[in-house]
Design an enzyme around this catalytic site. Structure first.
Site, PDB file in Angstrom:
ATOM      1  N   ARG A  80      -8.053 -16.986   1.920  1.00  0.00           N
ATOM      2  CA  ARG A  80      -7.017 -16.486   1.016  1.00  0.00           C
ATOM      3  C   ARG A  80      -6.827 -17.494  -0.117  1.00  0.00           C
ATOM      4  NH1 ARG A  80      -7.496 -12.367   3.680  1.00  0.00           N
ATOM      5  NH2 ARG A  80      -5.845 -11.257   4.782  1.00  0.00           N
ATOM      6  N   ILE A 124       0.833  -1.203   0.000  1.00  0.00           N
ATOM      7  CA  ILE A 124       0.000   0.000   0.000  1.00  0.00           C
ATOM      8  C   ILE A 124       0.867   1.253   0.000  1.00  0.00           C
ATOM      9  CG2 ILE A 124      -1.833   1.251   1.203  1.00  0.00           C
ATOM     10  CD1 ILE A 124      -2.662  -1.417  -0.108  1.00  0.00           C
ATOM     11  N   CYS A 168      -9.393  -2.725   2.930  1.00  0.00           N
ATOM     12  CA  CYS A 168      -9.939  -2.890   1.581  1.00  0.00           C
ATOM     13  C   CYS A 168     -11.270  -3.630   1.625  1.00  0.00           C
ATOM     14  CB  CYS A 168      -8.940  -3.635   0.698  1.00  0.00           C
ATOM     15  SG  CYS A 168      -8.371  -5.219   1.376  1.00  0.00           S
ATOM     16  N   THR A 169     -11.364  -4.631   2.498  1.00  0.00           N
ATOM     17  CA  THR A 169     -12.592  -5.423   2.585  1.00  0.00           C
ATOM     18  C   THR A 169     -13.732  -4.605   3.183  1.00  0.00           C
ATOM     19  OG1 THR A 169     -11.346  -7.489   2.779  1.00  0.00           O
ATOM     20  CG2 THR A 169     -13.617  -7.512   3.564  1.00  0.00           C
ATOM     21  N   ASN A 184      -8.096  -5.312  -4.216  1.00  0.00           N
ATOM     22  CA  ASN A 184      -7.770  -5.037  -2.816  1.00  0.00           C
ATOM     23  C   ASN A 184      -6.487  -4.236  -2.628  1.00  0.00           C
ATOM     24  OD1 ASN A 184      -7.184  -8.065  -3.608  1.00  0.00           O
ATOM     25  ND2 ASN A 184      -5.528  -7.458  -2.227  1.00  0.00           N
ATOM     26  N   SER A 244      -3.707   3.168   7.095  1.00  0.00           N
ATOM     27  CA  SER A 244      -4.265   2.375   5.994  1.00  0.00           C
ATOM     28  C   SER A 244      -4.625   0.970   6.469  1.00  0.00           C
ATOM     29  CB  SER A 244      -3.260   2.293   4.835  1.00  0.00           C
ATOM     30  OG  SER A 244      -2.132   1.520   5.215  1.00  0.00           O
TER      31      SER A 244
END
Length: 402
Positions: free
Chosen positions: A273, A11, A184-185, A381, A143
């Site tokens: 995952r 990120i 992100c989720t 993501n 983040s």
């Protein structure tokens, strides 16, 4: 105004890409906190190349791009990327020791994923998110979701969780110092929940659950390895190359911080995952109370809600096309891409025994019509669904600091 970025992982690097493309900040100061390779040229090489998104020049200018990283100065740790001055700090890993003040940085984005506890003291020997403030930053954007290690402590008054386009108005520049951009989720999930919540109202949500089929992250291993001492999640030590790995997500805890109405709704979030580098999928299951059996909630209505919401949203995309995960990699500012062709609804009824609830007046049984809706949404993501939305959040905070 200058921007500070702590960390140059997934990120961190993609945030740097975003901001040298956007050119909102006059200079970007990146802290990597250690020596890298043989010098600054190796850091520049890492910034320039990415296994998921290709070369930085291609990202910025397409196939005809020339050299975009120039003017490397090893002694000063400086370079120019797409015309934007960038300075690399390589001395301190503890946020309290990073030279933000000396470099005129007021806003820092921490992308390390290490410093997530908003209650930890800034002078902690192991480092803490508040250490950035001690080092001179006025605002710190995380983040990742906040994680309070001491469960007896509450969220500090100067900390807030926001998702751009959902509750970014909750940020108060005169009150909040630490801001979490969730995950992100949670970002994708918020844009799946909010349109339906606005349309139906929270009182018609009986329960909800989700599973994210998530691309690999840095927490997975390339090859099998022995667990660390005291480790309880043994799956994290198995190879992501050839396994589907059950894991966890904090989306269920983070979602009510972004959408408070979800506090009263039973919600379960699970995660697996898979062996892909980016591009993930959320499968959302909702149980909604119908107004009557004669007029149940239908697939067409659910899709029309998303379609209409997407027309006025920068971050939600609706599609009737059939996608696979690579189709949405790099899609700009799409926090969620609703796969309308896969929306499903089924309506039935729940018979409630009122006598067991202590109600002995009138009918003993109440029949409640319920529709179960299943909604699919894709999200990149790393860059498209998260970093670009994070970039908007960063600029929004910066504009309120001026």
């Amino acid at each position: 105004m200058k921007l500070g970025i702590n960390g140059l992982g997934r990120i961190g690097k993609l945030s740097l890409w975003h901001h040298v493309s956007r050119k909102h900040f006059s200079e970007i100061v990146v802290n990597v906190g250690r020596q890298v390779g043989t010098g600054l040229q190796d850091i520049a090489g890492s910034i320039d190349r990415d296994s998921s998104y290709g070369r930085l020049g291609m990202y910025l200018h397409g196939c005809k791009s020339g050299q975009v990283i120039e003017n490397l100065n090893e002694a000063d740790g400086t370079m120019t990327i797409n015309g934007v001055p960038v300075k690399i700090l390589r001395e301190a890993r503890n946020p309290a020791g990073i030279q933000w003040k000396e470099n005129g940085v007021r806003l820092v984005v921490d992308t390390t994923g290490v410093f997530t506890d908003p209650t930890a003291d800034g002078d902690s020997p192991k480092g803490a998110l508040r250490g950035h403030v001690q080092a001179g930053a006025e605002k710190v954007l995380l983040s990742a979701p906040f994680k309070i290690k001491n469960k007896g402590l509450e969220m500090p008054a100067d900390a807030v969780t926001t998702v751009m386009g959902i509750n970014d108005g909750d940020f108060n520049p005169s009150q909040h110092t630490l801001i979490s951009a969730a995950s992100c989720t949670t970002t994708c999930l918020s844009f799946m929940i909010k349109p339906l919540l606005d349309h139906f109202g929270a009182d018609r949500f009986l329960s909800a659950s989700m599973v994210t089929v998530h691309a690999a992250t840095g927490s997975q291993q390339v090859l099998d390895r022995l667990p660390n001492a005291g480790a309880t999640d043994l799956r994290k030590n198995r190879s992501i190359f050839n396994n589907i790995i059950l894991t966890t997500t904090g989306a269920a805890k983070a979602l009510p911080l972004v959408i408070p109405e979800m506090k009263s709704i039973g919600f379960i979030a699970e995660s697996v995952r898979i062996p892909t580098n980016t591009g993930s999928l959320i499968v959302l299951v909702l149980n909604l109370q119908d107004e009557s059996m004669e007029s149940p909630i239908k697939r067409k209505l659910v899709n029309s809600i998303y379609r209409d919401y997407a027309k006025n949203s920068r971050y939600l995309e609706y599609s009737d096309e059939q996608h696979v995960s690579t189709d949405i990699i790099g899609m700009p500012f799409a926090a969620a891409v609703i796969e309308g062709s896969e929306t499903h609804t089924r309506t039935g009824s729940i018979k409630v025994n009122l006598a067991k609830l202590g109600c002995n007046i009138g009918p003993t049984t109440l029949e409640v019509p319920v529709t179960q809706a299943v909604v699919y949404a894709w999200y990149d993501n790393e860059l498209g669904s998260y970093t670009n939305v994070l970039g908007d959040r960063t600029v929004s905070i910066a504009e309120q600091m001026i």
